[in-house]
Design a protein around this motif. Structure first.
Motif, PDB file in Angstrom:
ATOM      1  N   THR A   1       0.883  -0.942  -0.446  1.00 29.89           N
ATOM      2  CA  THR A   1      -0.356   0.195   0.008  1.00 29.89           C
ATOM      3  C   THR A   1       0.771   1.479   0.104  1.00 29.89           C
ATOM      4  O   THR A   1       2.042   1.543   0.660  1.00 29.89           O
ATOM      5  CB  THR A   1      -1.000   0.428   1.200  1.00 29.89           C
ATOM      6  N   ALA A   2       0.074   1.863  -0.568  1.00 27.74           N
ATOM      7  CA  ALA A   2       1.086   3.370  -0.813  1.00 27.74           C
ATOM      8  C   ALA A   2       0.493   4.185   0.107  1.00 27.74           C
ATOM      9  O   ALA A   2      -0.619   4.745   0.822  1.00 27.74           O
ATOM     10  CB  ALA A   2       0.953   4.118  -1.976  1.00 27.74           C
ATOM     11  N   ALA A   3       0.949   5.113   1.026  1.00 28.72           N
ATOM     12  CA  ALA A   3       1.020   5.847   2.292  1.00 28.72           C
ATOM     13  C   ALA A   3      -0.441   6.992   1.790  1.00 28.72           C
ATOM     14  O   ALA A   3      -1.483   6.989   2.907  1.00 28.72           O
ATOM     15  CB  ALA A   3       1.380   6.555   2.830  1.00 28.72           C
ATOM     16  N   SER A   4      -0.467   7.676   0.528  1.00 27.31           N
ATOM     17  CA  SER A   4      -0.922   8.751  -0.153  1.00 27.31           C
ATOM     18  C   SER A   4      -0.575   7.778  -1.539  1.00 27.31           C
ATOM     19  O   SER A   4       0.405   7.621  -2.357  1.00 27.31           O
ATOM     20  CB  SER A   4      -0.888   9.600   0.891  1.00 27.31           C
ATOM     21  N   SER A   5      -1.567   9.773  -2.433  1.00 25.35           N
ATOM     22  CA  SER A   5      -1.252   9.413  -3.009  1.00 25.35           C
ATOM     23  C   SER A   5      -0.043  10.413  -3.883  1.00 25.35           C
ATOM     24  O   SER A   5       0.006  11.022  -4.512  1.00 25.35           O
ATOM     25  CB  SER A   5      -2.137  10.518  -4.354  1.00 25.35           C
ATOM     26  N   ALA A   6       0.890  11.342  -3.270  1.00 27.19           N
ATOM     27  CA  ALA A   6       1.648  11.965  -3.137  1.00 27.19           C
ATOM     28  C   ALA A   6       3.079  11.519  -3.825  1.00 27.19           C
ATOM     29  O   ALA A   6       3.701  10.258  -3.245  1.00 27.19           O
ATOM     30  CB  ALA A   6       2.034  13.306  -1.490  1.00 27.19           C
ATOM     31  N   ASN A   7       3.772  12.232  -4.516  1.00 27.69           N
ATOM     32  CA  ASN A   7       4.684  12.050  -4.586  1.00 27.69           C
ATOM     33  C   ASN A   7       6.117  11.463  -3.461  1.00 27.69           C
ATOM     34  O   ASN A   7       5.357  12.418  -2.520  1.00 27.69           O
ATOM     35  CB  ASN A   7       5.986  12.916  -4.856  1.00 27.69           C
ATOM     36  N   SER A   8       6.864  10.557  -3.230  1.00 23.31           N
ATOM     37  CA  SER A   8       7.499  10.341  -1.657  1.00 23.31           C
ATOM     38  C   SER A   8       6.674  10.023  -0.853  1.00 23.31           C
ATOM     39  O   SER A   8       6.941   9.548   0.380  1.00 23.31           O
ATOM     40  CB  SER A   8       8.785  12.053  -1.618  1.00 23.31           C
ATOM     41  N   ALA A   9       5.065   8.657  -1.349  1.00 22.82           N
ATOM     42  CA  ALA A   9       4.829   7.953  -0.111  1.00 22.82           C
ATOM     43  C   ALA A   9       5.218   7.112   0.025  1.00 22.82           C
ATOM     44  O   ALA A   9       6.400   6.395  -0.978  1.00 22.82           O
ATOM     45  CB  ALA A   9       3.478   8.528  -0.754  1.00 22.82           C
ATOM     46  N   GLN A  10       5.786   6.485   1.156  1.00 26.65           N
ATOM     47  CA  GLN A  10       5.931   5.722   2.150  1.00 26.65           C
ATOM     48  C   GLN A  10       5.215   4.568   1.317  1.00 26.65           C
ATOM     49  O   GLN A  10       4.360   4.730   1.085  1.00 26.65           O
ATOM     50  CB  GLN A  10       5.767   5.916   3.183  1.00 26.65           C
ATOM     51  N   ILE A  11       5.791   2.974   1.381  1.00 35.54           N
ATOM     52  CA  ILE A  11       5.394   2.101   0.856  1.00 35.54           C
ATOM     53  C   ILE A  11       5.290   1.259   2.241  1.00 35.54           C
ATOM     54  O   ILE A  11       6.217   1.472   3.292  1.00 35.54           O
ATOM     55  CB  ILE A  11       5.986   1.575  -0.234  1.00 35.54           C
ATOM     56  N   LYS A  12       3.891   0.050   2.187  1.00 32.93           N
ATOM     57  CA  LYS A  12       3.739   0.014   3.654  1.00 32.93           C
ATOM     58  C   LYS A  12       2.936  -1.312   3.419  1.00 32.93           C
ATOM     59  O   LYS A  12       1.814  -1.292   2.598  1.00 32.93           O
ATOM     60  CB  LYS A  12       3.489   0.648   4.890  1.00 32.93           C
ATOM     61  N   LEU A  13       2.798  -2.047   4.558  1.00 32.30           N
ATOM     62  CA  LEU A  13       1.623  -3.134   4.564  1.00 32.30           C
ATOM     63  C   LEU A  13       0.490  -3.047   5.288  1.00 32.30           C
ATOM     64  O   LEU A  13       0.506  -1.918   6.220  1.00 32.30           O
ATOM     65  CB  LEU A  13       2.013  -4.260   4.818  1.00 32.30           C
ATOM     66  N   ALA A  14      -1.083  -2.938   4.977  1.00 29.04           N
ATOM     67  CA  ALA A  14      -1.539  -2.684   5.350  1.00 29.04           C
ATOM     68  C   ALA A  14      -2.745  -3.302   5.258  1.00 29.04           C
ATOM     69  O   ALA A  14      -2.778  -4.153   4.271  1.00 29.04           O
ATOM     70  CB  ALA A  14      -1.813  -1.359   4.849  1.00 29.04           C
TER      71      ALA A  14
END
Length: 699
Positions: free
Chosen positions: A672-685
């Motif tokens: 999952t991407a944390a947001s739709s912004a550039n440089s958003a973190q990728i994590k498990l959700a």
């Protein structure tokens, strides 16, 4: 004994006259080698060595003059010694039983010296050398090349000379459609390279000029890659280049470590990267996406294997054999008889293991994969002489068994095959060997082999001592093309007796280097006359293109090959992975260091977003490292980083038809991407139902 005429297989040719280190002068600089005993390590390059290289290759001398001078010297030597230079004085005893040691055909003259040999999808062979019989007053003239298409089915030929450039010392490899890409060549009597590329159309037998390279090249290699691109390395410029699928050429400014005017040993790795494994040390793992990156560096062994040869004989496994000039067995200045297996299946740096040694050391020999997956070595000589030594010629062939790692002596050829000779596997299971000569030393000793010989391996004969041809299994039906890691069916009346199904690439061989030779065993099951087969694991194992499809029965007899296409992977390799918000998975600053956290970023064509999905181990890779769950923490909110690839469950991912990517250990979680912004973190959700836009990914 006389044999049926048929097609040929691809043996490798001696790695050009220069002996060079992997780190070479800038583009335009000339690299060479000192004519001394070779040991491990690199030697300096200089103008004197390069001048000797130029003189040895007789650049600027028209072939009719080379042929006349060589023939005059050969006649003089024959009168003085009673021996024809380069001709075997007696056959080895093994010739008596071709079922044990194979058999050689008669020697057939050709109009072109087989210095450069490419086997075409229709079984014909493209062969060229250099400039031809131009009028004396017009030379040096390098505005054309002598070229022919040879048909092994009936030993006929057609001249298809190229006008516009001399393709002597070019690099070449097959394109996905079966055409031949040719890069570089010889510009003039000063031995300068050329920037030109050409494409030979195997169906129309015509040349088309392609886009020019940035650097002029002479003695480069060309390697096919998993995404259908062709990587051009060496030949003068240190910056590699890529011939793209659309015909455009881009520079690989991330790889500037090899510019030697010596054909490098290049192999496509199962993980879709490229390995440079010789002839010198060190070797490199190269990710060719974008501007490229070196992802691994390692030595192969302690021997500088100049004029050695290599064969990829199994998935990710390459035999490197012979070459060099060293002290071995207490004898000084001899080529090595040793061989090693380079394994690129795991890790960024290949592992290297010793295997059996040949009966004698060789250089200027050719190693060719056979239709049953074993390796044939032909030609060469067993002294440390630079290019040719007819007194030390090795006529007997040898076969390496990949199961036992041992070599077996086979029948001997009629002619010496040394500098500027080639060998290639044909679709009918025979090997076509030919050429030799066109060098100053060759000319002095009367060595010019403007001819070919066919070698029929033992697997083509009955094992009862009769010398009769063996009954062969038949492929009665197969698809025109197959996919990566996808099932397909083929039929054979002998299906119950089939023990191997394999793809074999078509030869592109010169100077002991076959620029793409590989044998790819395929997994299969049998049902009646049907073989249920699974395609090659990755595009790195089998770059998209045309291949020979071969089955081998329980008596070790191969079928006549059938041409088959391998498509680019249905999940394209080295391509971006985008989520539904339009951002792409990205490796910040293309950082190769472990523990680099990934992010989303605007989609672009950079190597930071060149992702390879490997189906056979469920990994996701960027620049050679794997997408990894830190400390196997399969919990909501864990950020994702890159780590060296291994067998950990932290690197196993599952792809759902709903667009989600989930860790196999806990499929309730989604990448999952944390947001739709550039440089958003990728994590498990925790996966939502239906999946949120930030959890849906496309390739």
């Amino acid at each position: 004994m006389r044999l049926r005429r048929a097609l040929v297989a691809s043996c490798l040719l001696s790695a050009s006259f220069l002996v060079a280190t992997a780190n070479t002068p800038a583009a335009g600089a000339h690299a060479g080698h000192p004519h001394t005993h070779e040991h491990a390590g690199a030697h300096a390059h200089g103008a004197e060595d390069d001048a000797e290289h130029r003189a040895q290759d007789l650049v600027g001398v028209p072939l009719h003059e080379i042929e006349k001078s060589t023939a005059d010297n050969a006649a003089r030597i024959a009168r003085q010694t009673g021996r024809q230079p380069g001709k075997a004085q007696s056959k080895v005893q093994a010739d008596a039983d071709p079922g044990v040691s194979g058999a050689w055909s008669a020697v057939l003259p050709t109009e072109v010296v087989p210095v450069f040999t490419a086997v075409l999808p229709n079984g014909k062979v493209l062969i060229w050398d250099s400039v031809g019989d131009n009028p004396t007053e017009s030379y040096p003239d390098h505005s054309f090349t002598r070229v022919m298409v040879w048909n092994p089915a009936d030993d006929s030929h057609r001249r298809v000379d190229l006008q516009g450039a001399n393709l002597f010392c070019a690099g070449f490899a097959h394109l996905p459609n079966g055409n031949i890409l040719i890069a570089g060549g010889n510009a003039n009597a000063a031995m300068d390279g050329i920037v030109r590329t050409y494409v030979f159309n195997w169906q129309t037998e015509t040349f088309t000029r392609g886009q020019d390279m940035a650097g002029a090249r002479w003695y480069p290699s060309v390697a096919e890659t998993a995404n259908g691109e062709e990587v051009i390395i060496g030949g003068g410029p240190t910056t590699a280049e890529v011939y793209q699928a659309n015909g455009a050429i881009r520079s690989l400014t991330g790889f500037t470590r090899y510019g030697a005017r010596v054909y490098p040993f290049l192999v496509s790795r199962p993980d879709t990267q490229l390995a440079l494994i010789g002839p010198t040390n060190p070797g490199y793992t190269i990710n060719t996406a974008g501007t490229a990156a070196i992802t691994g560096t390692a030595d192969r062994d302690t021997i500088n294997r100049q004029y050695g040869s290599f064969v990829t004989y199994d998935v990710g496994k390459t035999l490197v054999v012979g070459g060099g000039a060293l002290t071995e067995g207490g004898v000084a200045n001899v080529p090595t008889k040793t061989a090693v297996v380079v394994d690129t299946n795991a890790g960024l740096n290949p592992t290297v293991a010793a295997t059996g040694s040949m009966s004698t050391g060789r250089r200027q020999h050719n190693a060719t994969v056979l239709a049953d997956g074993s390796v044939l070595v032909t030609g060469g000589y067993n002294s440390g002489a630079g290019l040719v030594d007819l007194a030390k010629a090795v006529y007997a062939a040898e076969r390496w068994d990949p199961v036992t790692g041992q070599w077996t002596a086979l029948a001997g050829a009629d002619r010496a095959r040394q500098y500027h000779s080639t060998a290639a596997l044909l679709p009918d299971g025979r090997v076509l060997t030919g050429g030799g000569g066109i060098c100053s030393d060759c000319q002095k000793v009367g060595y010019l082999e403007k001819n070919i010989e066919y070698y029929s391996p033992p697997y083509l004969f009955k094992k009862d001592g009769s010398g009769q041809l063996a009954a062969r299994p038949v492929i009665s039906a197969a698809p025109a093309a197959i996919g990566i890691n996808l099932p397909f069916t083929m039929t054979s009346p002998q299906a119950a007796n089939i023990r191997k199904v394999a793809l074999i690439s078509y030869a592109d061989v010169t100077h002991s280097v076959d620029q793409g030779q590989r044998y790819i065993p395929l997994r299969f099951t049998v049902s009646g006359t049907t073989l249920n087969v699974t395609g090659p694991q990755t595009g790195g194992v089998a770059p998209p293109g045309q291949y020979m499809l071969v089955v081998t029965d329980n008596a070790g007899v191969p079928s006549v090959a059938r041409n088959i296409g391998v498509n680019k992977g249905y999940m394209p390799v080295m391509s971006p992975m985008k989520n539904s918000t339009g951002r792409c998975l990205d490796l910040p600053a293309s950082n190769l260091a472990p523990r680099t956290y990934v992010q989303t970023y605007n989609c672009n064509t950079s190597k930071a977003q060149a992702i390879t999905r490997l189906l056979y181990d469920s990994s996701i890779r960027i620049l050679g490292n794997c997408l990894d769950i830190p400390n196997q923490s399969f919990v909501n909110g864990t950020r994702i980083w890159m780590w060296g690839c291994n067998t950990s469950v932290a690197q196993d991912w599952e792809y759902r038809i709903d667009g989600t990517i989930r860790p196999i250990r806990n499929t309730a979680l989604c990448l999952t991407a944390a947001s739709s912004a550039n440089s958003a973190q990728i994590k498990l959700a925790t996966c939502s139902a239906p999946p949120a836009a930030l959890q849906k990914w496309t390739w």
